[in-house]
Scaffold this motif. Structure first.
Motif, PDB file in Angstrom:
ATOM      1  N   VAL A 183       0.814  -1.223   0.000  1.00  0.00           N
ATOM      2  CA  VAL A 183       0.000   0.000   0.000  1.00  0.00           C
ATOM      3  C   VAL A 183       0.846   1.271   0.000  1.00  0.00           C
ATOM      4  O   VAL A 183       0.330   2.368   0.152  1.00  0.00           O
ATOM      5  N   TYR A 184       2.155   1.127  -0.153  1.00  0.00           N
ATOM      6  CA  TYR A 184       3.005   2.315  -0.162  1.00  0.00           C
ATOM      7  C   TYR A 184       2.710   3.208  -1.370  1.00  0.00           C
ATOM      8  O   TYR A 184       2.301   2.733  -2.425  1.00  0.00           O
ATOM      9  N   ASN A 185       2.935   4.496  -1.172  1.00  0.00           N
ATOM     10  CA  ASN A 185       2.819   5.493  -2.243  1.00  0.00           C
ATOM     11  C   ASN A 185       4.213   6.042  -2.547  1.00  0.00           C
ATOM     12  O   ASN A 185       5.110   5.944  -1.721  1.00  0.00           O
ATOM     13  N   SER A 186       4.355   6.630  -3.708  1.00  0.00           N
ATOM     14  CA  SER A 186       5.615   7.272  -4.045  1.00  0.00           C
ATOM     15  C   SER A 186       5.361   8.338  -5.094  1.00  0.00           C
ATOM     16  O   SER A 186       4.578   8.118  -6.023  1.00  0.00           O
ATOM     17  N   ILE A 187       6.001   9.472  -4.937  1.00  0.00           N
ATOM     18  CA  ILE A 187       5.795  10.568  -5.893  1.00  0.00           C
ATOM     19  C   ILE A 187       7.143  11.119  -6.310  1.00  0.00           C
ATOM     20  O   ILE A 187       7.985  11.421  -5.470  1.00  0.00           O
TER      21      ILE A 187
END
Lengths: 429, 429
Positions: free
Chosen positions: A280-284
């Motif tokens: 469920v990690y996000n990255s931008i």
């Protein structure tokens, strides 16, 4: 130490997270804000509902007026979420001279102009770090850390549910349905997963980020959107062979003063750090003309990560931090920036065909691609599945309309059964 | 629009980067700061030196008094770097009521207490975002974004030179000497590479970050330090077999109110996003008790990335942002926190032996590890190199003193020629 009274609207997942953080990190928060924070009211639908968290009597209320009319409450933390009720409450609170902290992406994506104008008129602060990517401080990043830059691109994994599903499919070989079921069992996906799986959630977040980054107003309806329902195990396997991993990306690029805005499944090089962003990690990733590529990675949802952003905003208000830049004006004027039509966007592409005539298919398709200015980087036919024969292509960068034109002809070929997959590639160049 | 005059001390790599950004992004910077920034003086050693950048006559000066005594200059940007001269200039500038922006990690790591006290007394702002990790806004992250958290860990790749060398060794199979030579040819490493290769640069940066994160004063001399000179191609190959990648990490952990501070080569799981941080890129992971793991990735050096942080600080001063938190006090008191001795630190370990007696070595070493409470996760002997035979172990988490005690006995075994490598593992738990 001075006390400050705040109210929380909504006591669900994020609301209880905020409560826990204010309690658990009380000492640190006092040191950093120079205030003792007291939650005097929490707005809930049902004050008699059984809760895991014990709250002193008199704090829970189901009447918003108890909060709006209480002059001692200085900050209202809106965590009800996406309804116009939330918007009305925020407006009423601001008109009662209360500062606002919200995690409501729908409100920001839809009504930012109105909300910020009222904050400005009423001379209150309006913070919304938690509205995009939960615990990742992307709003402050754009508004305060990267002010020296002209921002050229934002590329992100900003929906945890779809990233969980794609990670399961990639790492464990699950099918989409199995992975979705697992996500639902773990509480990562809702019973109706449309908002996540079909990309709507990511579209709202991208609208907020790109408005800020490009100093313009982005209507979320102008963002090209494609979900992950059609991603198959075969495509994931082919992608791997070509050295790619499939992720649902939100992409915003400014090219020659025009914006390219899109949310869709994407092949990214497996060697890029974003390819290892799983579960469920996000990255931008933000690309600025001075800083180059800057990437953030963290938890995009959850009670404590989102609560971290909310409480950080409360502390910023208490420290009397700068007024955050309006979504719609970096300081004075909003520039109008044209959003390109999807067919004008450029990418490399991954395309997979189901074919029946091994002899004919290569020559036939190569000719059509060539006639439409699509040039091919590589072709493979390695993945075998029973009686189907499939052929996968990676193209050089092409305009989408050239790809569409090619495929409209290719699908009519006698040697071809079907065009099974068309997935864009992001090479981070 | 109001004009503000600033001076730059030093016109090397970062200084020219700042100049370029102020010129190239003038429009954006004016919108975001509400000021027109004019560089009126630049301090250089030799005003007649040939430069790539054309600067109007009268701007260059070799006399610091031209800047200190000019009351119209409101901000001094110190980019001379690590000498006590830089410190003196900053103090004189603050005493003349000028705000300071600096990229000087040595000054912050050594003299922060003194410098911040003067800034406080003189009521000027002192910003230093560029002093750690170039373009990555880690200082603002700790000081402003993560204020709701108790920070538990910082783990980072914060030296670009060593990361370039290790990436070359890992991806291209270069030797350390070849990779260092390449780094020097490209300008990433200095003729005397000691400061980077032996970990000093990372130690200074870790001292700054951990002081801020843990609200204490960290003396950089208390940080355990080990460079990358002894990393061999064989270890990289073994690490790969075990599923790890070798990186030079800076690690700070608070465990039971004690600090673990160390800079050393480390095996990290190849599936962790940090394992894909290659070339001169930096990456920092912060673990907060609310936000969980938050990672930043970007360019840790270079004219424009570092310039991005410097110009961002200038804009923050112009926006009259909050005063940044002192290194040594989060608001009132600095807590004393004990730094653990290296031998008390705990890690998993990778250990490689050169042995002569295949029959004896396994039993002998297993017994000794067992007697010293070191338990083994896996053993491999796969990598063959001519007449040498080597054996590599991965241990469970152990105190360093138990590892040392074991190896002191193992090296005396008849079946063992040498202990070739001892490298810690970071599993990000």
């Amino acid at each position: 130490m001075e006390k400050v009274k705040i109210a929380i609207l909504g006591f669900g997942n994020v609301g209880t997270g905020v409560w826990k953080i204010l309690l658990e990190n009380k000492k640190e928060i006092m040191k950093r804000s120079n205030y003792e924070i007291e939650v005097t009211k929490i707005l809930v639908k049902d004050i008699n509902k059984k809760r895991d968290i014990a709250v002193a009597p008199g704090i829970l209320t189901n009447n918003i007026d108890d909060i709006i009319n209480d002059e001692s409450i200085k900050i209202v933390v809106e965590l009800i979420g996406g309804c116009s009720e939330a918007k009305d409450y925020m407006i009423r609170a601001m008109k009662s001279k209360k500062h606002i902290v919200t995690a409501n992406k729908l409100a920001i994506a839809n009504w930012s102009k109105e909300l910020f104008k009222i904050a400005d008129t009423e001379n209150v602060l309006f913070y919304y770090e938690a509205s995009v990517a939960g615990g990742i401080p992307i709003i402050r990043e754009i508004n305060e850390s990267l002010t020296a830059n002209r921002i050229e691109q934002i590329v992100g994994i900003i929906n945890g549910t779809t990233n969980y599903i794609l990670s399961k499919m990639t790492l464990d070989g699950s099918s989409f349905d199995e992975a979705l079921k697992e996500a639902q069992d773990k509480g990562y996906a809702e019973a109706d997963p449309t908002s996540d799986v079909d990309g709507y959630d990511a579209v709202y977040k991208l609208a907020i980020m790109s408005s800020l980054a490009f100093g313009t107003e982005v209507d979320h309806d102008c963002i090209y959107r494609e979900g992950i329902r059609n991603i198959s195990a075969v495509d994931i396997e082919y992608a791997k062979k070509f050295g790619y991993t499939i992720k649902l990306l939100a992409i915003a690029k400014e090219i020659n003063n025009k914006l390219e805005l899109r949310v869709h499944p994407t092949l990214i090089p497996s060697t890029h750090p974003m390819a290892n962003v799983n579960d469920v990690y996000n990255s931008i990733m933000i690309k600025g003309n001075a800083v180059g590529e800057l990437m953030l990675y963290g938890k995009g949802a959850g009670d404590l990560p989102t609560g971290s952003a909310v409480v950080g905003d409360i502390i910023s208000i208490l420290r009397n931090n700068i007024k955050p830049v309006d979504l719609t004006e970096t300081s004075c004027t909003v520039e109008f920036k044209e959003v390109k039509k999807a067919r004008e966007n450029e990418s490399e592409f991954y395309i997979r065909l189901d074919f029946k005539d091994k002899e004919g298919v290569l020559g036939d398709t190569a000719n059509i691609f060539g006639e439409n200015n699509v040039s091919i980087v590589s072709i493979t036919q390695d993945v075998e599945r029973g009686d189907h024969s499939s052929l996968a292509f990676i193209t050089h960068k092409s305009e989408e309309k050239n790809i569409r034109n090619s495929l409209n002809k290719i699908i009519q070929l006698d040697s071809v059964n079907n065009v099974e997959s068309i997935i864009r590639i992001e090479s981070f160049n």
